[in-house]
Motif scaffolding. Structure first.
Motif, mmCIF file in Angstrom:
data_model
loop_
_atom_site.group_PDB
_atom_site.id
_atom_site.type_symbol
_atom_site.label_atom_id
_atom_site.label_comp_id
_atom_site.label_asym_id
_atom_site.label_seq_id
_atom_site.Cartn_x
_atom_site.Cartn_y
_atom_site.Cartn_z
ATOM 1 N N ASP A 121 47.143 -9.018 37.519
ATOM 2 C CA ASP A 121 45.803 -8.503 37.222
ATOM 3 C C ASP A 121 45.651 -7.137 37.879
ATOM 4 O OD1 ASP A 121 43.098 -7.928 37.079
ATOM 5 O OD2 ASP A 121 42.437 -9.926 37.661
ATOM 6 N N THR A 122 45.366 -6.116 37.074
ATOM 7 C CA THR A 122 45.241 -4.763 37.630
ATOM 8 C C THR A 122 44.118 -4.669 38.655
ATOM 9 O OG1 THR A 122 43.825 -4.117 35.753
ATOM 10 C CG2 THR A 122 46.197 -3.681 35.561
ATOM 11 N N GLY A 123 43.144 -5.569 38.583
ATOM 12 C CA GLY A 123 42.056 -5.555 39.562
ATOM 13 C C GLY A 123 42.511 -5.896 40.969
ATOM 14 N N ASN A 124 43.708 -6.464 41.101
ATOM 15 C CA ASN A 124 44.223 -6.813 42.434
ATOM 16 C C ASN A 124 44.972 -5.672 43.107
ATOM 17 O OD1 ASN A 124 43.313 -9.519 42.462
ATOM 18 N ND2 ASN A 124 45.077 -10.171 41.218
ATOM 19 N N ILE A 125 45.292 -4.613 42.359
ATOM 20 C CA ILE A 125 46.160 -3.573 42.924
ATOM 21 C C ILE A 125 45.512 -2.897 44.125
ATOM 22 C CG2 ILE A 125 47.393 -1.421 42.502
ATOM 23 C CD1 ILE A 125 47.468 -2.156 39.519
ATOM 24 N N LEU A 126 44.319 -2.365 43.950
ATOM 25 C CA LEU A 126 43.700 -1.576 45.016
ATOM 26 C C LEU A 126 43.386 -2.415 46.253
ATOM 27 C CD1 LEU A 126 42.677 1.075 46.089
ATOM 28 C CD2 LEU A 126 40.543 0.749 44.801
ATOM 29 N N PRO A 127 42.746 -3.593 46.138
ATOM 30 C CA PRO A 127 42.514 -4.369 47.370
ATOM 31 C C PRO A 127 43.810 -4.803 48.052
ATOM 32 C CG PRO A 127 41.765 -5.580 45.412
ATOM 33 C CD PRO A 127 42.060 -4.187 44.981
ATOM 34 N N ALA A 128 44.873 -5.067 47.276
ATOM 35 C CA ALA A 128 46.159 -5.402 47.905
ATOM 36 C C ALA A 128 46.702 -4.205 48.676
ATOM 37 C CB ALA A 128 47.160 -5.856 46.844
ATOM 38 N N MET A 129 46.605 -3.014 48.087
ATOM 39 C CA MET A 129 47.033 -1.810 48.783
ATOM 40 C C MET A 129 46.246 -1.620 50.083
ATOM 41 S SD MET A 129 47.367 0.753 45.496
ATOM 42 C CE MET A 129 47.402 2.234 46.508
ATOM 43 N N GLN A 130 44.945 -1.814 50.017
ATOM 44 C CA GLN A 130 44.102 -1.620 51.205
ATOM 45 C C GLN A 130 44.473 -2.612 52.298
ATOM 46 O OE1 GLN A 130 40.470 -2.020 48.956
ATOM 47 N NE2 GLN A 130 40.020 0.177 49.040
ATOM 48 N N ASN A 131 44.691 -3.873 51.932
ATOM 49 C CA ASN A 131 45.047 -4.874 52.934
ATOM 50 C C ASN A 131 46.445 -4.640 53.508
ATOM 51 O OD1 ASN A 131 42.594 -6.175 52.773
ATOM 52 N ND2 ASN A 131 43.286 -7.754 51.350
ATOM 53 N N LEU A 132 47.372 -4.186 52.679
ATOM 54 C CA LEU A 132 48.705 -3.850 53.187
ATOM 55 C C LEU A 132 48.641 -2.661 54.139
ATOM 56 C CD1 LEU A 132 50.789 -4.318 49.924
ATOM 57 C CD2 LEU A 132 51.167 -5.568 52.069
ATOM 58 N N ASP A 133 47.856 -1.650 53.791
ATOM 59 C CA ASP A 133 47.699 -0.503 54.689
ATOM 60 C C ASP A 133 47.133 -0.936 56.037
ATOM 61 O OD1 ASP A 133 48.651 1.961 53.637
ATOM 62 O OD2 ASP A 133 47.009 2.040 52.212
ATOM 63 N N ALA A 134 46.136 -1.812 56.005
ATOM 64 C CA ALA A 134 45.538 -2.287 57.252
ATOM 65 C C ALA A 134 46.554 -3.065 58.077
ATOM 66 C CB ALA A 134 44.317 -3.155 56.936
ATOM 67 N N ALA A 135 47.357 -3.897 57.416
ATOM 68 C CA ALA A 135 48.362 -4.690 58.129
ATOM 69 C C ALA A 135 49.441 -3.802 58.741
ATOM 70 C CB ALA A 135 48.987 -5.704 57.170
ATOM 71 N N LEU A 136 49.887 -2.797 57.997
ATOM 72 C CA LEU A 136 50.887 -1.874 58.525
ATOM 73 C C LEU A 136 50.337 -1.084 59.705
ATOM 74 C CD1 LEU A 136 52.334 -0.610 55.126
ATOM 75 C CD2 LEU A 136 53.634 -1.857 56.859
ATOM 76 N N SER A 137 49.103 -0.624 59.578
ATOM 77 C CA SER A 137 48.480 0.143 60.657
ATOM 78 C C SER A 137 48.362 -0.708 61.916
ATOM 79 C CB SER A 137 47.107 0.642 60.205
ATOM 80 O OG SER A 137 46.485 1.389 61.234
ATOM 81 N N ALA A 138 47.932 -1.963 61.754
ATOM 82 C CA ALA A 138 47.784 -2.851 62.913
ATOM 83 C C ALA A 138 49.129 -3.124 63.581
ATOM 84 C CB ALA A 138 47.130 -4.160 62.476
ATOM 85 N N ALA A 139 50.203 -3.070 62.794
ATOM 86 C CA ALA A 139 51.546 -3.309 63.336
ATOM 87 C C ALA A 139 52.192 -2.041 63.872
ATOM 88 C CB ALA A 139 52.430 -3.922 62.250
ATOM 89 N N GLY A 140 51.460 -0.913 63.830
ATOM 90 C CA GLY A 140 52.023 0.347 64.281
ATOM 91 C C GLY A 140 53.015 0.947 63.313
ATOM 92 N N LEU A 141 52.870 0.595 62.035
ATOM 93 C CA LEU A 141 53.814 1.049 61.005
ATOM 94 C C LEU A 141 53.107 1.890 59.938
ATOM 95 C CD1 LEU A 141 55.700 -2.349 60.610
ATOM 96 C CD2 LEU A 141 56.600 -0.266 61.672
ATOM 97 N N GLY A 142 52.126 2.658 60.374
ATOM 98 C CA GLY A 142 51.345 3.450 59.432
ATOM 99 C C GLY A 142 52.119 4.547 58.733
ATOM 100 N N GLY A 143 53.334 4.836 59.201
ATOM 101 C CA GLY A 143 54.154 5.845 58.530
ATOM 102 C C GLY A 143 54.709 5.367 57.201
#
Length: 338
Positions: free
Chosen positions: A133-155
């Motif tokens: 579902d294309t409606g899931n793309i943006l919220p999945a991206m946002q949650n992945l970005d948050a998870a990477l940032s919290a893990a110190g992997l924002g690069g």
């Protein structure tokens, strides 16, 4: 006097070296910007460790994998190969609805593996057309970005891989996004500094429009300008398709977003104009061309050739089985140089 002359010569030599340094700095350097997509939908394919060695022996410096394959991730450790990891389309819904699921995905597929050069995570591949579902793309991206940032992997940058079917408009300067969900995604990418991952196939454009498109325009072999678009002259269809994406990004208010070509290739059998000669011509010319950029963006393009192997389990169209640079026994499908 001799000492003074020696000092003078040394001074002149230092100046000459400095001038040489300036001259060398002004010469454009080649940018290694070609990777290859590694699919596993085939019988008799080599092990992941053999595949990594095949990449290295051919000077291929980037890889895209279509799901977080643990064998591939283990084999890539310490290889210095740049990597795109896809989130499978069927996993997007859980990552979009639950930030904890995104955190778990990052822990399992990124943090658990050491010695990797992960550049991008693609939240799905051609979502909608290839499932999901294309409606899931943006919220999945946002949650992945948050998870990477919290893990110190924002690069590690998060994006999604889209087909050229999400754009419309001709000539390239008139490009817009025909899919409504793309505007918010493009604007979000502008805030994170991530590129848009675009699958660009002159082959399919040519096959679908043979009355309007000359095959030489699709194969990078046209002798001169084919399409004049304002100040921009197009000698090949690849540039026109990439610049259509750039125009669409500009139209969406996201002109700062870069385009990374996450797939491009030409089949060697199974359909119209699908020959080993055409596949070799297209892919070799693509490898030579990407360092030049496009008329709109004349800096080097990062691109990934599809695909490493001929995969006999792909389909349903026969042509899907014949995009490989190599056969399953690791022999070249045709000569190619990186």
């Amino acid at each position: 006097v001799l000492a003074e002359m020696a000092g003078h010569r040394a001074c002149m030599f230092s100046v000459a070296l400095a001038l040489l340094g300036v001259l060398l700095a002004s010469i454009p350097t080649a940018v290694q910007s070609i990777g290859v997509c590694y699919g596993v939908n085939g019988d008799g394919l080599p092990s992941a460790s053999e595949v990594v060695r095949l990449y290295q022996s051919n000077g291929i410096t980037g890889m895209r994998i279509y799901f977080p394959d643990a064998d591939a991730l283990q084999a890539l450790s310490g290889s210095n190969i740049d990597l795109i990891i896809d989130v499978a389309n069927e996993d997007l819904a859980s990552l979009a609805s639950d930030r904890a699921a995104a955190t778990a995905w990052v822990q399992t597929n990124v943090q658990a593996h050491q010695g990797l050069n992960i550049k991008y995570i693609a939240a799905g591949n051609e979502v909608g057309d290839q499932g999901g579902d294309t409606g899931n793309i943006l919220p999945a991206m946002q949650n992945l970005d948050a998870a990477l940032s919290a893990a110190g992997l924002g690069g590690i940058k998060v994006s999604t891989s889209v087909s050229q079917g999400v754009t419309a408009g001709y000539p390239p300067s008139q490009g817009t996004f025909s899919a409504g969900y793309m505007g918010p995604i493009a604007q979000y990418l502008a805030t994170t500094g991530a590129p848009l991952l675009a699958n660009v196939y002159p082959y399919f454009s040519y096959v679908d429009n043979q009355a309007q498109i000359d095959i030489n325009y699709a194969l990078f072999t046209s002798p001169g300008t084919v399409v004049q678009d304002g100040a921009n002259a197009y000698q090949n269809l690849f540039d026109a398709l990439v610049d259509t994406f750039y125009s669409a990004l500009e139209s969406a208010g996201a002109g700062s977003v870069n385009v990374v070509v996450s797939e491009s290739g030409w089949p060697s059998a199974g359909g119209t104009a699908a020959t080993t000669d055409n596949a070799q011509t297209y892919n070799q010319n693509l490898i030579k061309h990407v360092g030049q950029g496009t008329p709109k963006r004349p800096s080097a393009i990062e691109a990934y050739v599809f695909a490493m192997f001929n995969e006999d389990k792909k389909g349903p169209a026969e042509i899907e089985k014949h995009f490989g640079l190599f056969n399953p026994d690791k022999s070249p499908a045709y000569p190619i140089s990186f």
